[in-house]
Design a protein around this motif. Structure first.
Motif, PDB file in Angstrom:
ATOM      1  N   ALA A 227       0.834  -1.205   0.000  1.00 50.91           N
ATOM      2  CA  ALA A 227       0.000   0.000   0.000  1.00 50.91           C
ATOM      3  C   ALA A 227       0.867   1.253   0.000  1.00 50.91           C
ATOM      4  N   VAL A 228       1.950   1.227   0.771  1.00 50.50           N
ATOM      5  CA  VAL A 228       2.868   2.377   0.799  1.00 50.50           C
ATOM      6  C   VAL A 228       3.495   2.589  -0.579  1.00 50.50           C
ATOM      7  N   VAL A 229       3.912   1.483  -1.217  1.00 51.34           N
ATOM      8  CA  VAL A 229       4.504   1.581  -2.556  1.00 51.34           C
ATOM      9  C   VAL A 229       3.486   2.139  -3.546  1.00 51.34           C
ATOM     10  N   ALA A 230       2.246   1.661  -3.474  1.00 49.58           N
ATOM     11  CA  ALA A 230       1.201   2.139  -4.386  1.00 49.58           C
ATOM     12  C   ALA A 230       0.920   3.620  -4.176  1.00 49.58           C
ATOM     13  N   MET A 231       0.932   4.078  -2.918  1.00 51.65           N
ATOM     14  CA  MET A 231       0.703   5.509  -2.657  1.00 51.65           C
ATOM     15  C   MET A 231       1.839   6.354  -3.215  1.00 51.65           C
ATOM     16  N   LEU A 232       3.065   5.862  -3.089  1.00 52.62           N
ATOM     17  CA  LEU A 232       4.221   6.637  -3.542  1.00 52.62           C
ATOM     18  C   LEU A 232       4.340   6.663  -5.063  1.00 52.62           C
ATOM     19  N   LEU A 233       4.034   5.538  -5.715  1.00 50.26           N
ATOM     20  CA  LEU A 233       4.271   5.421  -7.150  1.00 50.26           C
ATOM     21  C   LEU A 233       3.023   5.610  -8.012  1.00 50.26           C
ATOM     22  N   VAL A 234       1.836   5.437  -7.418  1.00 49.75           N
ATOM     23  CA  VAL A 234       0.615   5.470  -8.240  1.00 49.75           C
ATOM     24  C   VAL A 234      -0.301   6.617  -7.826  1.00 49.75           C
ATOM     25  N   ASP A 235      -0.983   6.476  -6.694  1.00 49.54           N
ATOM     26  CA  ASP A 235      -1.923   7.506  -6.246  1.00 49.54           C
ATOM     27  C   ASP A 235      -2.411   7.157  -4.850  1.00 49.54           C
ATOM     28  N   VAL A 236      -2.984   8.158  -4.187  1.00 51.63           N
ATOM     29  CA  VAL A 236      -3.591   7.921  -2.870  1.00 51.63           C
ATOM     30  C   VAL A 236      -5.099   7.754  -3.064  1.00 51.63           C
ATOM     31  N   GLY A 242      -8.416   8.119  -7.604  1.00 55.69           N
ATOM     32  CA  GLY A 242      -7.322   7.671  -6.749  1.00 55.69           C
ATOM     33  C   GLY A 242      -7.535   6.261  -6.241  1.00 55.69           C
ATOM     34  N   LEU A 243      -8.790   5.927  -5.904  1.00 54.75           N
ATOM     35  CA  LEU A 243      -9.085   4.590  -5.395  1.00 54.75           C
ATOM     36  C   LEU A 243      -8.850   3.531  -6.468  1.00 54.75           C
ATOM     37  N   VAL A 244      -9.265   3.817  -7.713  1.00 56.34           N
ATOM     38  CA  VAL A 244      -9.075   2.851  -8.793  1.00 56.34           C
ATOM     39  C   VAL A 244      -7.587   2.691  -9.106  1.00 56.34           C
ATOM     40  N   ARG A 245      -6.877   3.798  -9.188  1.00 56.04           N
ATOM     41  CA  ARG A 245      -5.432   3.705  -9.451  1.00 56.04           C
ATOM     42  C   ARG A 245      -4.720   2.944  -8.336  1.00 56.04           C
ATOM     43  N   PHE A 246      -5.092   3.237  -7.096  1.00 55.81           N
ATOM     44  CA  PHE A 246      -4.494   2.556  -5.941  1.00 55.81           C
ATOM     45  C   PHE A 246      -4.752   1.061  -6.017  1.00 55.81           C
ATOM     46  N   SER A 247      -5.966   0.661  -6.405  1.00 52.06           N
ATOM     47  CA  SER A 247      -6.294  -0.761  -6.494  1.00 52.06           C
ATOM     48  C   SER A 247      -5.472  -1.451  -7.583  1.00 52.06           C
ATOM     49  N   LEU A 248      -5.206  -0.745  -8.674  1.00 53.45           N
ATOM     50  CA  LEU A 248      -4.381  -1.330  -9.725  1.00 53.45           C
ATOM     51  C   LEU A 248      -2.942  -1.516  -9.233  1.00 53.45           C
ATOM     52  N   GLY A 249      -2.439  -0.534  -8.511  1.00 51.93           N
ATOM     53  CA  GLY A 249      -1.090  -0.651  -7.972  1.00 51.93           C
ATOM     54  C   GLY A 249      -0.964  -1.803  -6.995  1.00 51.93           C
ATOM     55  N   THR A 250      -1.931  -1.960  -6.112  1.00 53.08           N
ATOM     56  CA  THR A 250      -1.873  -3.056  -5.143  1.00 53.08           C
ATOM     57  C   THR A 250      -2.109  -4.411  -5.813  1.00 53.08           C
ATOM     58  N   THR A 251      -2.842  -4.419  -6.933  1.00 49.45           N
ATOM     59  CA  THR A 251      -3.009  -5.661  -7.692  1.00 49.45           C
ATOM     60  C   THR A 251      -1.669  -6.141  -8.242  1.00 49.45           C
ATOM     61  N   LEU A 252      -0.889  -5.221  -8.787  1.00 48.35           N
ATOM     62  CA  LEU A 252       0.438  -5.583  -9.282  1.00 48.35           C
ATOM     63  C   LEU A 252       1.340  -6.044  -8.134  1.00 48.35           C
ATOM     64  N   TRP A 253       1.195  -5.407  -6.985  1.00 41.54           N
ATOM     65  CA  TRP A 253       1.981  -5.827  -5.821  1.00 41.54           C
ATOM     66  C   TRP A 253       1.581  -7.234  -5.381  1.00 41.54           C
ATOM     67  N   SER A 254       0.289  -7.546  -5.461  1.00 38.07           N
ATOM     68  CA  SER A 254      -0.172  -8.888  -5.108  1.00 38.07           C
ATOM     69  C   SER A 254       0.404  -9.928  -6.053  1.00 38.07           C
ATOM     70  N   PHE A 255       0.543  -9.571  -7.340  1.00 35.28           N
ATOM     71  CA  PHE A 255       1.159 -10.499  -8.285  1.00 35.28           C
ATOM     72  C   PHE A 255       2.615 -10.769  -7.902  1.00 35.28           C
ATOM     73  N   LEU A 256       3.316  -9.724  -7.451  1.00 31.71           N
ATOM     74  CA  LEU A 256       4.682  -9.925  -6.979  1.00 31.71           C
ATOM     75  C   LEU A 256       4.695 -10.882  -5.795  1.00 31.71           C
ATOM     76  N   GLY A 257       3.678 -10.773  -4.943  1.00 30.94           N
ATOM     77  CA  GLY A 257       3.574 -11.689  -3.812  1.00 30.94           C
ATOM     78  C   GLY A 257       3.390 -13.128  -4.245  1.00 30.94           C
ATOM     79  N   VAL A 258       2.661 -13.342  -5.359  1.00 35.33           N
ATOM     80  CA  VAL A 258       2.492 -14.696  -5.891  1.00 35.33           C
ATOM     81  C   VAL A 258       3.840 -15.302  -6.262  1.00 35.33           C
ATOM     82  N   LEU A 259       4.778 -14.460  -6.675  1.00 33.07           N
ATOM     83  CA  LEU A 259       6.102 -14.944  -7.070  1.00 33.07           C
ATOM     84  C   LEU A 259       7.032 -15.133  -5.880  1.00 33.07           C
ATOM     85  N   VAL A 260       6.880 -14.305  -4.847  1.00 35.68           N
ATOM     86  CA  VAL A 260       7.845 -14.279  -3.742  1.00 35.68           C
ATOM     87  C   VAL A 260       7.401 -15.105  -2.534  1.00 35.68           C
TER      88      VAL A 260
END
Length: 288
Positions: A227-236, A242-260
């Motif tokens: 969430a912090v990364v999404a706020m810094l790089l995408v939107d609050v 802002g809510l839609v952009r934030f959700s897209l950013g956290t979706t990409l972060w969740s995909f990274l979690g699938v890998l890690v």
């Protein structure tokens, strides 16, 4: 392909499509062409407008749901029954997203980025605490009587156990609650041999202790950092846009979690299997 491999590729396709749409949406700023970026709009209308995005996403993934629910399955339900279950699941998901969105926008407008971080943790904790109830609502599972004698043999207090009949052999239960986990057991386990049933229950009892606590802490920390990364790089998330952009950013972060995250999860599963095997007197599994 085998049924298992077919369903695996369906899952990979769904994750890949979701990640691609999120990445392209952010790169081309598709939400910026659709949604309003106005803080004067009250929180509820802002979130209701933002729900158009996950609803569209749901329709995009509908073909995969049809394949996974009606084609790549051992026991095919009637189309009408499947459709009712699908609509019930979609309605529950949208209701959860509505409440989460209200919490995010309200907290962000009130406290700023700190409010967003607090809302992410609180929403995550709330979902974890009600996970079993949400599963029952989404899948319309029926509660049945606990197998008290087998629970006692496995050292599990009956009062903290819910036995559910999901009508699906793939349902394996899980946990609900945050600090005092409620154990959810599939009714189908009652048909297993006593030794197998006890081993499964012992493993679940052991998982309710330190492994689950560590897993919850890691999951919440991962989501908070994302969430912090999404706020810094995408939107609050303080407006519909802002809510839609934030959700897209956290979706990409969740995909990274699938890998890690599978790596620590796999180690925890192996350790749990070994501990359960030792307690029931079976041959401990070797770590891969």
């Amino acid at each position: 392909m085998t049924l298992a491999r077919t369903r695996l590729w369906l899952g990979i396709t769904g994750v890949g499509l979701t990640t691609t749409v999120a990445a392209v949406g952010l790169l081309l700023d598709v939400p910026g062409r659709i949604f309003a970026d106005d803080r004067t709009i009250p929180a509820l209308p802002s979130v209701l407008a933002a729900l158009a995005w996950p609803l569209g996403w749901t329709l995009l993934l509908l073909p995969l749901d049809l394949l996974g629910g009606l084609v790549a399955i051992r026991q095919r339900p009637r189309i009408g029954r499947w459709a009712i279950g699908w609509l019930r699941g979609v309605a529950l998901q949208l209701a959860v997203l509505l409440l989460a969105g209200l919490g995010l926008i309200s907290a962000t407008r009130a406290v700023g980025a700190l409010g967003t971080a607090l809302a992410v943790v609180l929403v995550g904790a709330l979902l974890l605490s009600q996970l079993d109830h949400l599963a029952r609502l989404g899948a319309a599972m029926r509660r049945t009587a606990n197998h008290a004698s087998r629970l006692s043999q496995a050292g599990i207090p009956t009062a903290r156990v819910t036995t559910l009949d999901a009508g699906d052999a793939a349902f394996v239960g899980g946990f609900g609650g945050l600090f005092r986990p409620r154990l959810v057991v599939p009714a189908a386990w009652d048909g297993l041999p006593a030794s197998t049933h006890r081993a499964l229950l012992v493993r679940r009892r052991l998982a309710a202790r330190a492994p689950r606590t560590r897993g919850i802490a890691l999951a919440l920390a991962w989501q908070l950092f994302g969430a912090v990364v999404a706020m810094l790089l995408v939107d609050v998330p303080d407006t519909t846009l802002g809510l839609v952009r934030f959700s897209l950013g956290t979706t990409l972060w969740s995909f990274l979690g699938v890998l890690v995250l599978p790596t620590p999860s796999r180690r925890a599963v192996t350790a749990l299997d070994q501990a359960a095997a030792r307690e029931v007197g079976a041959e401990p599994v070797a770590e891969a």
